[in-house]
Design an enzyme around this catalytic site. Structure first.
Site, mmCIF file in Angstrom:
data_model
loop_
_atom_site.group_PDB
_atom_site.id
_atom_site.type_symbol
_atom_site.label_atom_id
_atom_site.label_comp_id
_atom_site.label_asym_id
_atom_site.label_seq_id
_atom_site.Cartn_x
_atom_site.Cartn_y
_atom_site.Cartn_z
ATOM 1 C CG ASP A 284 39.595 59.101 53.541
ATOM 2 O OD1 ASP A 284 40.313 59.721 53.246
ATOM 3 O OD2 ASP A 284 39.713 57.915 53.983
ATOM 4 C CE LYS B 212 48.456 56.132 53.381
ATOM 5 N NZ LYS B 212 48.103 54.373 53.421
ATOM 6 C CB ALA C 136 44.103 58.623 51.989
ATOM 7 C CD1 TRP D 180 41.473 51.427 55.036
ATOM 8 C CD2 TRP D 180 41.344 53.180 55.865
ATOM 9 N NE1 TRP D 180 42.280 51.657 56.594
ATOM 10 C CE2 TRP D 180 42.005 53.069 56.650
ATOM 11 C CE3 TRP D 180 40.348 54.633 56.880
ATOM 12 C CZ2 TRP D 180 43.021 53.210 57.316
ATOM 13 C CZ3 TRP D 180 40.973 54.662 57.673
ATOM 14 C CH2 TRP D 180 42.176 55.081 58.060
HETATM 15 C C1 PLP Z 1 41.192 55.096 52.467
HETATM 16 C C2 PLP Z 1 42.081 55.593 53.142
HETATM 17 N N1 PLP Z 1 41.732 56.542 53.975
HETATM 18 C C3 PLP Z 1 42.519 57.600 55.608
HETATM 19 C C4 PLP Z 1 43.916 57.033 55.631
HETATM 20 C C5 PLP Z 1 44.684 57.350 56.942
HETATM 21 O O1 PLP Z 1 46.237 57.333 56.387
HETATM 22 P P1 PLP Z 1 47.014 57.872 57.089
HETATM 23 O O2 PLP Z 1 46.328 58.132 58.419
HETATM 24 O O3 PLP Z 1 47.880 56.926 58.043
HETATM 25 O O4 PLP Z 1 47.209 59.217 56.656
HETATM 26 C C6 PLP Z 1 44.291 55.072 54.895
HETATM 27 C C7 PLP Z 1 45.007 55.195 55.020
HETATM 28 O O5 PLP Z 1 45.375 54.231 54.650
HETATM 29 C C8 PLP Z 1 43.410 55.343 53.953
HETATM 30 O O6 PLP Z 1 43.943 53.614 52.798
#
Ligand code: PLP
Length: 394
Positions: free
Chosen positions: A208, A243, A210, A127
Site C-alpha cells: 500500500d 496525498k 499511499a 489503517w
Molecule cells: C494507509 C492508507 N492506504 C490507503 C489510503 C487511501 O487513500 P485514498 O483512497 O484517499 O487515495 C489511505 C488514506 O488515508 C491510507 O492512509
C-alpha cells in the site's frame, strides 16, 4: 427491504471531525483527520496542480469515456514514478483506479479470485480500513507484529520472525512508506531483510503506497517497494495520488501488478479490468489527467517536487519542534520518537483516557488510539500542545 438491516458501524474519524466542528473553543487543535494542512490550517491546491488544470481547461476537447484501464499517459507516468527502470515493464501492468482505496479494493478482489483460501496479513496496528476491506473481499484476516509500544519504533525482530513463518498461501499487506497510524518505518536494511524473507517463504506482497514522497523523499520512500518487488516473482502495489498531489477528492490512484511473465501479467490485467467493469466501469479522469500533465512536463514536475518537499519538510520541522518542546519541558527523551517518525502520523502511545482528557480539557483532538496528524499542529502553538500532552501523562 431495509427492515432486514441494522446500522453499519459509524466511521470514528468522521465522527471526530463532527465533534471538532461543533466545539466552540477558539484554541482547539485538530490532529485527527488524515489530510495535509499548511501553516494556515488549510489543505491547499498545489500550484503545480492549478497550472496543470489551467492547461487542461485550455486544451480539453472531450469528456467521452476514458476506458477501463484509465488514462494511459497517467498509467505510464505512475509506473515510472514508482519503479523507474528497476522493474521490467513487460511483467508490469497498471490500471488507474478511484483513489488508493479503489486500487486496494480491485487488487484485493483480484487476489481473492486467484487464491480465495489465502490469509491476508496486516501490520498490528494498521489503517482502520484495511481489515474491513480484506474481509469484504472475502479473505481470512490476521496480523503480524509491527509497533513496539515501549520504544514507539518497529519491533523488527518480531515482525521478521512472523513473516518468516508464512508461505505461499499468505498475502502480506505492507505500508510502502510513512506507516499509518504509527509513523514508525523500516530502514533500508530492514526492507532488504523483509524482501529476502518473501523470497524465502513464497508469501505474496501487497504493498500500500499511499504517501510516496511524504517521508524522506520520492526516491527514499520508494526504496522498500522496489526492494520487495524486485526480490519476488510476483507482487501488487496500490498507489494513491491523494496525498502527494493533494488530490483527495479527485479520487486518483493506480493498481499495479507485477507478474511472473508477460502472459500472466496479461491475464491478471484482464481480470483487473473485469473487476472494474462490473463495479464502477471506468475511473474518473480529472485527477489522473492532472498527474499526467505534471509528470510529463519537466517544469511542472520540478515545481511539484519542490512543493512536495515543502510539505514534507514542514512535517519534519513540526516533528522536531514538538519533540524538542516536550523534552525541554519534561527533561525526558520519552517523546523523541516523534522526530524519528516519518509521514503524516505518529502514534503517541497514550491511553484512551489521556486522549479523552486532551479533547475535553485542552481542545486537542486526535484519533482514539492516540494517532496525531503532525501536519495539523499549529506551528505557533507547539508549546501549548507540549504542555497539554505532558499534563495528561502526569
Ligand atoms: C494507509 C492508507 N492506504 C490507503 C489510503 C487511501 O487513500 P485514498 O483512497 O484517499 O487515495 C489511505 C488514506 O488515508 C491510507 O492512509
Amino acid at each position: 427491504m431495509f427492515e432486514t438491516l441494522t446500522k453499519a458501524p459509524a466511521d470514528k474519524i468522521l465522527a471526530l471531525m463532527g465533534e471538532f466542528a461543533a466545539d466552540p473553543r477558539k484554541e482547539k487543535i485538530d490532529l485527527g483527520v488524515g489530510v495535509y494542512k499548511d501553516e494556515a490550517g488549510i489543505t491547499p491546491i498545489m500550484t503545480s496542480v492549478a497550472k496543470a488544470e489551467q492547461r487542461m481547461n485550455a486544451s480539453a476537447k472531450t469528456k467521452t469515456y476514458v476506458g477501463i484501464s484509465g488514462n494511459k499517459g497517467f498509467n505510464a507516468a505512475v509506473r515510472e514514478l514508482v519503479f523507474a527502470d528497476t522493474v521490467p515493464a513487460g511483467r508490469t501492468r497498471i490500471m488507474q483506479a478511484p483513489g488508493g482505496t479503489g486500487a486496494l479494493a480491485v487488487l484485493m478482489e483480484l487476489l481473492y479470485r486467484a487464491k480465495p483460501g489465502a490469509t491476508l496479513w496486516l501490520s498490528n496496528p494498521t489503517w482502520p480500513n484495511h481489515a474491513p476491506m480484506a474481509k469484504h473481499a472475502g479473505f481470512k484476516v490476521d496480523s503480524y507484529p509491527y509497533f513496539d509500544t515501549k520504544t514507539r519504533a518497529v519491533d523488527f525482530p518480531a515482525m521478521l520472525a512472523a513473516l518468516d513463518k508464512l508461505g505461499p498461501n499468505d498475502i502480506v499487506l505492507l505500508h510502502g512508506c510513512c506507516h499509518n497510524p504509527t509513523g514508525a518505518n523500516l530502514t533500508n536494511e530492514q526492507w532488504d531483510q523483509v524482501a529476502a524473507s518473501f523470497k524465502r517463504t513464497g508469501a505474496f506482497p501487497l504493498i500500500d503506497l499511499a504517501y510516496l514522497g511524504f517521508g524522506d523523499g520520492l526516491e527514499a520512500d520508494g526504496y522498500g517497494t522496489r526492494a520487495v518487488v524486485n526480490a519476488v516473482p510476483e507482487s501488487v502495489v496500490a498507489f494513491s495520488g491523494s496525498k502527494n498531489f493533494g488530490l483527495y477528492r479527485e479520487r486518483v490512484g493506480a493498481a499495479i501488478v507485477v507478474a511472473r511473465d508477460e502472459a500472466q501479467a496479461d491475464i491478471a490485467n484482464s481480470q483487473l479490468m473485469n473487476i472494474a467493469r462490473v463495479t464502477y466501469s471506468q475511473p474518473p479522469d480529472h485527477g489522473a489527467e492532472i498527474i499526467r500533465t505534471i509528470l510529463e512536463d519537466k517544469d511542472l514536475r520540478a515545481e511539484w517536487e519542490t512543493e512536495l518537499a515543502t510539505m514534507r519538510n514542514r512535517m519534519i520541522r513540526l516533528r522536531e519542534k514538538l519533540s524538542e518542546a516536550i523534552k525541554a519541558k519534561s527533561n525526558s527523551a520519552d517523546f523523541d520518537f516523534i522526530a524519528a517518525h516519518r509521514g503524516m502520523f505518529s502514534l503517541l502511545g497514550l491511553p484512551g483516557e489521556a486522549v479523552e482528557n486532551l479533547k475535553t480539557g485542552s481542545g486537542v483532538y486526535m484519533i482514539g488510539d492516540s494517532r496525531i496528524n503532525v501536519a495539523g499542529i499549529p506551528e505557533d502553538r507547539v508549546g501549548d500542545l507540549a504542555d497539554a500532552i505532558l499534563a495528561t501523562i502526569k
